[in-house]
Design an enzyme around this catalytic site. Structure first.
Site, mmCIF file in Angstrom:
data_model
loop_
_atom_site.group_PDB
_atom_site.id
_atom_site.type_symbol
_atom_site.label_atom_id
_atom_site.label_comp_id
_atom_site.label_asym_id
_atom_site.label_seq_id
_atom_site.Cartn_x
_atom_site.Cartn_y
_atom_site.Cartn_z
ATOM 1 N N HIS A 20 -2.381 7.778 6.830
ATOM 2 C CA HIS A 20 -0.980 8.356 6.489
ATOM 3 C C HIS A 20 -1.476 9.611 6.176
ATOM 4 O O HIS A 20 -1.267 10.804 6.158
ATOM 5 C CB HIS A 20 -1.064 7.568 4.932
ATOM 6 C CG HIS A 20 0.327 6.953 5.619
ATOM 7 N ND1 HIS A 20 1.591 7.274 6.445
ATOM 8 C CD2 HIS A 20 0.899 4.876 5.351
ATOM 9 C CE1 HIS A 20 2.265 5.906 6.425
ATOM 10 N NE2 HIS A 20 1.722 4.834 5.686
ATOM 11 N N GLN A 78 2.499 9.776 1.186
ATOM 12 C CA GLN A 78 4.398 9.373 1.480
ATOM 13 C C GLN A 78 5.247 9.850 0.133
ATOM 14 O O GLN A 78 5.897 9.982 0.627
ATOM 15 C CB GLN A 78 4.051 8.055 1.658
ATOM 16 C CG GLN A 78 3.373 7.202 2.950
ATOM 17 C CD GLN A 78 3.308 6.226 2.953
ATOM 18 O OE1 GLN A 78 2.401 5.270 2.265
ATOM 19 N NE2 GLN A 78 4.646 4.927 3.208
ATOM 20 N N CYS A 111 6.096 -0.725 6.717
ATOM 21 C CA CYS A 111 5.743 0.875 6.036
ATOM 22 C C CYS A 111 6.610 1.166 5.594
ATOM 23 O O CYS A 111 8.047 1.411 5.974
ATOM 24 C CB CYS A 111 5.614 2.130 7.155
ATOM 25 S SG CYS A 111 5.007 3.721 6.574
ATOM 26 N N LEU A 112 6.557 1.548 4.069
ATOM 27 C CA LEU A 112 7.556 2.080 3.422
ATOM 28 C C LEU A 112 7.974 3.585 3.497
ATOM 29 O O LEU A 112 10.223 3.562 3.332
ATOM 30 C CB LEU A 112 6.859 2.209 1.428
ATOM 31 C CG LEU A 112 6.864 0.747 1.195
ATOM 32 C CD1 LEU A 112 5.837 1.132 -0.074
ATOM 33 C CD2 LEU A 112 7.898 0.483 1.263
ATOM 34 N N GLY A 142 0.922 -0.974 0.026
ATOM 35 C CA GLY A 142 -0.151 -0.197 0.069
ATOM 36 C C GLY A 142 1.118 1.332 -0.087
ATOM 37 O O GLY A 142 1.642 1.011 0.134
ATOM 38 N N HIS A 167 -4.403 1.710 7.206
ATOM 39 C CA HIS A 167 -3.065 2.385 7.897
ATOM 40 C C HIS A 167 -2.184 2.963 6.907
ATOM 41 O O HIS A 167 -2.078 4.135 7.134
ATOM 42 C CB HIS A 167 -2.160 0.612 7.635
ATOM 43 C CG HIS A 167 -0.457 1.465 7.843
ATOM 44 N ND1 HIS A 167 0.306 0.517 8.513
ATOM 45 C CD2 HIS A 167 0.428 2.045 6.755
ATOM 46 C CE1 HIS A 167 2.098 0.958 8.104
ATOM 47 N NE2 HIS A 167 1.332 2.206 7.212
ATOM 48 N N GLU A 168 -3.876 2.473 5.927
ATOM 49 C CA GLU A 168 -3.600 4.063 4.822
ATOM 50 C C GLU A 168 -3.918 5.253 4.779
ATOM 51 O O GLU A 168 -3.606 6.070 4.543
ATOM 52 C CB GLU A 168 -3.340 3.352 2.991
ATOM 53 C CG GLU A 168 -1.971 2.140 2.419
ATOM 54 C CD GLU A 168 -1.161 2.665 3.016
ATOM 55 O OE1 GLU A 168 -0.096 3.722 2.547
ATOM 56 O OE2 GLU A 168 -0.241 1.770 3.161
HETATM 57 NI NI NI Z 1 2.902 3.566 5.978
#
Ligand code: NI
Length: 173
Positions: free
Chosen positions: A138, A51, A92-93, A46, A134-135
Protein backbone atom coordinates in the site's frame (compact mmCIF):
# COMPACT_ATOMS: atom_id res chain seq x y z
CA UNK A 1 -9.62 8.99 19.13
CA UNK A 2 -11.51 8.88 15.89
CA UNK A 3 -12.61 6.47 13.21
CA UNK A 4 -11.01 7.52 9.93
CA UNK A 5 -12.61 6.99 6.55
CA UNK A 6 -10.94 4.39 4.37
CA UNK A 7 -10.32 5.04 0.66
CA UNK A 8 -11.99 2.48 -1.57
CA UNK A 9 -10.48 1.05 -4.75
CA UNK A 10 -10.29 2.31 -7.52
CA UNK A 11 -9.69 5.67 -5.79
CA UNK A 12 -6.59 7.10 -7.48
CA UNK A 13 -5.16 8.23 -4.12
CA UNK A 14 -4.49 4.56 -3.31
CA UNK A 15 -1.82 4.72 -6.02
CA UNK A 16 0.24 7.35 -4.17
CA UNK A 17 3.77 6.42 -3.09
CA UNK A 18 4.14 7.31 0.60
CA UNK A 19 6.97 9.49 1.95
CA UNK A 20 9.20 8.55 4.91
CA UNK A 21 8.16 9.72 8.37
CA UNK A 22 10.65 12.30 9.65
CA UNK A 23 8.85 13.84 12.64
CA UNK A 24 7.99 11.73 15.67
CA UNK A 25 5.53 14.03 17.40
CA UNK A 26 2.10 13.97 19.08
CA UNK A 27 0.38 14.30 15.73
CA UNK A 28 1.97 11.03 14.62
CA UNK A 29 0.93 9.32 17.88
CA UNK A 30 -2.64 10.54 17.37
CA UNK A 31 -2.68 9.22 13.80
CA UNK A 32 -1.43 5.81 14.99
CA UNK A 33 -4.15 5.69 17.69
CA UNK A 34 -6.83 6.65 15.16
CA UNK A 35 -5.58 4.13 12.59
CA UNK A 36 -5.54 1.34 15.21
CA UNK A 37 -9.10 2.20 16.27
CA UNK A 38 -10.20 2.28 12.62
CA UNK A 39 -8.56 -1.10 11.92
CA UNK A 40 -10.08 -2.81 14.99
CA UNK A 41 -13.51 -1.37 14.28
CA UNK A 42 -13.55 -2.39 10.59
CA UNK A 43 -12.51 -5.15 11.59
CA UNK A 44 -9.22 -5.78 9.84
CA UNK A 45 -5.76 -7.16 10.59
CA UNK A 46 -3.77 -4.31 9.04
CA UNK A 47 -4.08 -0.75 7.81
CA UNK A 48 -1.64 1.46 5.92
CA UNK A 49 -1.66 5.27 6.24
CA UNK A 50 -2.20 5.41 2.46
CA UNK A 51 -5.66 3.89 2.99
CA UNK A 52 -6.73 6.79 5.22
CA UNK A 53 -5.33 9.30 2.71
CA UNK A 54 -2.19 10.09 4.71
CA UNK A 55 0.75 9.45 2.43
CA UNK A 56 3.48 8.66 4.92
CA UNK A 57 5.26 5.34 5.54
CA UNK A 58 3.26 4.03 8.47
CA UNK A 59 1.30 0.82 8.96
CA UNK A 60 -0.53 -0.75 11.89
CA UNK A 61 -1.03 -4.51 12.16
CA UNK A 62 -2.61 -6.91 14.63
CA UNK A 63 -3.07 -10.50 13.46
CA UNK A 64 -4.01 -11.92 16.87
CA UNK A 65 -7.53 -13.19 17.56
CA UNK A 66 -7.49 -11.44 20.94
CA UNK A 67 -6.61 -8.10 19.28
CA UNK A 68 -3.98 -7.41 21.89
CA UNK A 69 -0.73 -7.26 19.91
CA UNK A 70 -0.70 -4.00 17.98
CA UNK A 71 2.38 -3.61 15.81
CA UNK A 72 3.26 -0.12 14.61
CA UNK A 73 5.75 -0.10 11.74
CA UNK A 74 7.15 3.26 10.68
CA UNK A 75 9.36 3.50 7.59
CA UNK A 76 9.20 -0.31 7.23
CA UNK A 77 11.54 -2.08 4.85
CA UNK A 78 11.76 -5.77 4.04
CA UNK A 79 15.40 -6.75 4.50
CA UNK A 80 15.08 -10.45 3.67
CA UNK A 81 12.49 -12.76 2.12
CA UNK A 82 12.36 -16.54 2.03
CA UNK A 83 12.70 -18.37 -1.29
CA UNK A 84 9.74 -20.43 -0.26
CA UNK A 85 6.39 -18.97 -1.23
CA UNK A 86 2.97 -19.51 0.16
CA UNK A 87 -0.49 -18.81 -1.22
CA UNK A 88 -3.03 -17.06 1.02
CA UNK A 89 -6.47 -15.77 0.26
CA UNK A 90 -6.17 -12.02 0.81
CA UNK A 91 -8.72 -9.30 1.35
CA UNK A 92 -8.40 -5.56 1.94
CA UNK A 93 -10.40 -2.87 3.72
CA UNK A 94 -10.06 -0.79 0.54
CA UNK A 95 -11.65 -3.60 -1.52
CA UNK A 96 -14.56 -4.79 0.61
CA UNK A 97 -16.08 -8.08 -0.55
CA UNK A 98 -13.10 -8.99 -2.76
CA UNK A 99 -10.89 -11.96 -1.85
CA UNK A 100 -8.33 -13.76 -3.98
CA UNK A 101 -5.27 -15.94 -3.74
CA UNK A 102 -1.85 -14.25 -3.79
CA UNK A 103 1.61 -15.90 -3.76
CA UNK A 104 4.21 -14.24 -1.55
CA UNK A 105 7.41 -15.26 0.26
CA UNK A 106 6.29 -17.27 3.31
CA UNK A 107 8.77 -15.57 5.67
CA UNK A 108 10.19 -12.05 5.75
CA UNK A 109 12.32 -9.96 8.07
CA UNK A 110 11.22 -6.34 8.30
CA UNK A 111 13.19 -3.41 9.65
CA UNK A 112 11.24 -0.41 10.93
CA UNK A 113 11.25 2.30 13.59
CA UNK A 114 8.78 2.72 16.45
CA UNK A 115 6.87 5.81 17.60
CA UNK A 116 9.99 7.07 19.38
CA UNK A 117 12.05 6.72 16.20
CA UNK A 118 13.91 3.69 17.54
CA UNK A 119 14.89 1.02 15.04
CA UNK A 120 13.87 -2.64 15.41
CA UNK A 121 13.63 -5.75 13.27
CA UNK A 122 10.79 -8.24 13.21
CA UNK A 123 10.93 -11.78 11.83
CA UNK A 124 7.53 -12.64 10.37
CA UNK A 125 5.87 -15.83 9.21
CA UNK A 126 2.30 -17.03 8.68
CA UNK A 127 -0.39 -14.38 8.49
CA UNK A 128 1.93 -11.72 9.91
CA UNK A 129 4.32 -12.18 6.94
CA UNK A 130 1.42 -11.83 4.50
CA UNK A 131 0.08 -8.78 6.27
CA UNK A 132 3.43 -6.97 6.46
CA UNK A 133 3.97 -7.44 2.72
CA UNK A 134 0.38 -6.45 1.88
CA UNK A 135 0.61 -3.25 3.95
CA UNK A 136 4.04 -2.25 2.61
CA UNK A 137 2.57 -2.69 -0.91
CA UNK A 138 0.00 0.00 0.00
CA UNK A 139 2.84 2.41 0.86
CA UNK A 140 4.19 1.83 -2.66
CA UNK A 141 0.77 2.61 -4.11
CA UNK A 142 -0.19 -1.02 -4.79
CA UNK A 143 -3.22 -3.09 -3.79
CA UNK A 144 -3.23 -6.89 -3.57
CA UNK A 145 -5.10 -7.39 -6.83
CA UNK A 146 -2.08 -5.86 -8.64
CA UNK A 147 -0.49 -9.30 -8.04
CA UNK A 148 -3.25 -11.05 -10.02
CA UNK A 149 -3.52 -11.68 -13.77
CA UNK A 150 -5.00 -8.98 -16.01
CA UNK A 151 -8.01 -11.21 -16.63
CA UNK A 152 -8.71 -11.60 -12.91
CA UNK A 153 -8.23 -7.86 -12.34
CA UNK A 154 -10.73 -7.06 -15.09
CA UNK A 155 -13.25 -9.46 -13.55
CA UNK A 156 -12.78 -7.86 -10.13
CA UNK A 157 -13.21 -4.34 -11.55
CA UNK A 158 -16.48 -5.40 -13.18
CA UNK A 159 -17.63 -6.94 -9.89
CA UNK A 160 -16.77 -3.73 -8.00
CA UNK A 161 -18.71 -1.61 -10.52
CA UNK A 162 -21.75 -3.88 -10.10
CA UNK A 163 -21.47 -3.71 -6.29
CA UNK A 164 -21.27 0.12 -6.38
CA UNK A 165 -24.32 0.32 -8.64
CA UNK A 166 -26.28 -1.95 -6.29
CA UNK A 167 -25.22 0.19 -3.29
CA UNK A 168 -26.34 3.33 -5.09
CA UNK A 169 -29.71 1.78 -5.93
CA UNK A 170 -30.16 0.75 -2.29
CA UNK A 171 -29.37 4.25 -1.11
CA UNK A 172 -31.82 5.74 -3.56
CA UNK A 173 -34.30 3.18 -2.16
NI1 NI B 1 -5.08 -3.64 2.16
Amino acid sequence: MAILSILKYPDARLGTKAKPVTEFNDELKQLVADMAETMYKAPGVGLAATQVDRHIRLVVIDVTEEKNDLKVLINPEIISSSEEKKTWEEGCLSLPGIYDKVDRPSEVVVKAVDLEGKEFTLACDGLLAVCVQHEIDHLEGHVFIDHLSRLKQDRICKKIKKMRLAEKKNQEG
